[in-house]
Scaffold this motif. Structure first.
Motif, PDB file in Angstrom:
ATOM      1  N   PHE A 293       4.093  -0.051   7.707  1.00 20.19           N
ATOM      2  CA  PHE A 293       2.918  -0.495   6.945  1.00 20.19           C
ATOM      3  C   PHE A 293       2.465   0.665   6.066  1.00 20.19           C
ATOM      4  O   PHE A 293       2.396   1.807   6.509  1.00 20.19           O
ATOM      5  CB  PHE A 293       1.788  -0.915   7.885  1.00 20.19           C
ATOM      6  N   LYS A 294       2.179   0.374   4.814  1.00 24.36           N
ATOM      7  CA  LYS A 294       1.851   1.440   3.857  1.00 24.36           C
ATOM      8  C   LYS A 294       0.353   1.600   3.615  1.00 24.36           C
ATOM      9  O   LYS A 294      -0.133   2.704   3.460  1.00 24.36           O
ATOM     10  CB  LYS A 294       2.530   1.155   2.504  1.00 24.36           C
ATOM     11  N   ASN A 295      -0.389   0.503   3.546  1.00 29.38           N
ATOM     12  CA  ASN A 295      -1.798   0.563   3.177  1.00 29.38           C
ATOM     13  C   ASN A 295      -2.667   0.277   4.397  1.00 29.38           C
ATOM     14  O   ASN A 295      -3.142  -0.834   4.597  1.00 29.38           O
ATOM     15  CB  ASN A 295      -2.076  -0.433   2.052  1.00 29.38           C
ATOM     16  N   VAL A 296      -2.859   1.310   5.226  1.00 26.92           N
ATOM     17  CA  VAL A 296      -3.634   1.198   6.461  1.00 26.92           C
ATOM     18  C   VAL A 296      -4.768   2.219   6.419  1.00 26.92           C
ATOM     19  O   VAL A 296      -4.550   3.384   6.102  1.00 26.92           O
ATOM     20  CB  VAL A 296      -2.759   1.470   7.701  1.00 26.92           C
ATOM     21  N   ARG A 297      -5.978   1.756   6.731  1.00 28.15           N
ATOM     22  CA  ARG A 297      -7.132   2.657   6.803  1.00 28.15           C
ATOM     23  C   ARG A 297      -7.898   2.398   8.097  1.00 28.15           C
ATOM     24  O   ARG A 297      -7.858   1.301   8.639  1.00 28.15           O
ATOM     25  CB  ARG A 297      -8.048   2.472   5.595  1.00 28.15           C
TER      26      ARG A 297
ATOM     27  N   GLY B  10       3.709 -11.667  12.147  1.00 30.67           N
ATOM     28  CA  GLY B  10       2.718 -12.504  11.486  1.00 30.67           C
ATOM     29  C   GLY B  10       1.703 -11.740  10.660  1.00 30.67           C
ATOM     30  O   GLY B  10       0.910 -12.341   9.948  1.00 30.67           O
ATOM     31  N   LEU B  11       1.711 -10.441  10.740  1.00 31.08           N
ATOM     32  CA  LEU B  11       0.806  -9.640   9.921  1.00 31.08           C
ATOM     33  C   LEU B  11       1.475  -9.404   8.575  1.00 31.08           C
ATOM     34  O   LEU B  11       2.638  -9.006   8.518  1.00 31.08           O
ATOM     35  CB  LEU B  11       0.521  -8.308  10.616  1.00 31.08           C
ATOM     36  N   ASP B  12       0.759  -9.677   7.501  1.00 26.02           N
ATOM     37  CA  ASP B  12       1.291  -9.548   6.150  1.00 26.02           C
ATOM     38  C   ASP B  12       1.369  -8.066   5.770  1.00 26.02           C
ATOM     39  O   ASP B  12       0.353  -7.422   5.533  1.00 26.02           O
ATOM     40  CB  ASP B  12       0.402 -10.309   5.172  1.00 26.02           C
ATOM     41  N   ARG B  13       2.583  -7.540   5.709  1.00 30.77           N
ATOM     42  CA  ARG B  13       2.775  -6.115   5.425  1.00 30.77           C
ATOM     43  C   ARG B  13       2.479  -5.745   3.971  1.00 30.77           C
ATOM     44  O   ARG B  13       2.366  -4.564   3.641  1.00 30.77           O
ATOM     45  CB  ARG B  13       4.195  -5.692   5.795  1.00 30.77           C
ATOM     46  N   SER B  14       2.332  -6.744   3.117  1.00 33.29           N
ATOM     47  CA  SER B  14       2.043  -6.447   1.711  1.00 33.29           C
ATOM     48  C   SER B  14       0.529  -6.346   1.450  1.00 33.29           C
ATOM     49  O   SER B  14       0.131  -5.889   0.389  1.00 33.29           O
ATOM     50  CB  SER B  14       2.658  -7.523   0.809  1.00 33.29           C
TER      51      SER B  14
END
Length: 176
Positions: free
Chosen positions: A127-131, A98-102
């Motif tokens: 996941f690519k954009n994680v901070r 349910g988490l939007d990976r985009s």
């Protein structure tokens, strides 16, 4: 058992804090002692985002998804508005359905250590954009940004433990 370098650094900085030896931070600035403690804790495996930058991003239509990696009790006391609770204790098995990976994701906990582990898990899942929120919820509150609970805006913050409590300079400390 010998202390790790990070644990020793944190203990040393905690001792300085407890003895009143921390340098005062300027408004909106991380105290130098807290910054040194964070430097000792972080592995730098997940990029960080400062609280002021996150505030700007949260006002955008493409605001990041917020994930809170603290305990259920900590989350109940207060959290960032719109944050999704992720139980740190079940991190290894969480799939984040349910988490939007985009969309971008910002993770946080009390100081950023547990959330960095969450960020590593998200990276492992693609996941690519994680901070990671720099300084965690403590830094957020110390810079006078709001936190919420089920009733709405609150001053309450769970300081994780008596040892970590001194790093929380603002808010009302509540141990649930």
């Amino acid at each position: 058992m010998p202390l790790t370098r990070a644990a020793f650094a944190c203990f040393s900085l905690f001792a300085l804090s407890a003895c009143g030896q921390t340098e005062p931070g300027q408004a909106g600035m991380t105290s130098p002692t807290y910054a040194r403690m964070l430097q000792a804790l972080y592995r730098n495996t997940v990029p960080t985002i400062k609280p002021a930058e996150l505030v700007r991003e949260l006002s955008r239509p493409t605001a990041p998804q917020l994930l809170d990696a603290r305990s259920p009790a900590e989350f109940r006391v207060s959290h960032l508005r719109g944050a999704r609770f992720v139980n740190y204790d079940s991190l290894a098995t969480e799939q984040f359905a349910g988490l939007d990976r985009s969309r971008p994701v910002v993770v946080y906990c009390s100081v950023g250590y547990r959330s960095e582990r969450l960020g590593e898990r998200l990276h492992a899942l693609g996941f690519k954009n994680v901070r990671n929120l720099y300084g965690g919820l403590f830094e957020w509150v110390n810079q006078n940004y709001p936190v919420y609970n089920a009733q709405g805006l609150t001053q309450n913050v769970h300081p994780y433990s008596a040892m970590w409590g001194p790093w929380l300079k603002n808010g009302r400390k509540v141990y649930e």
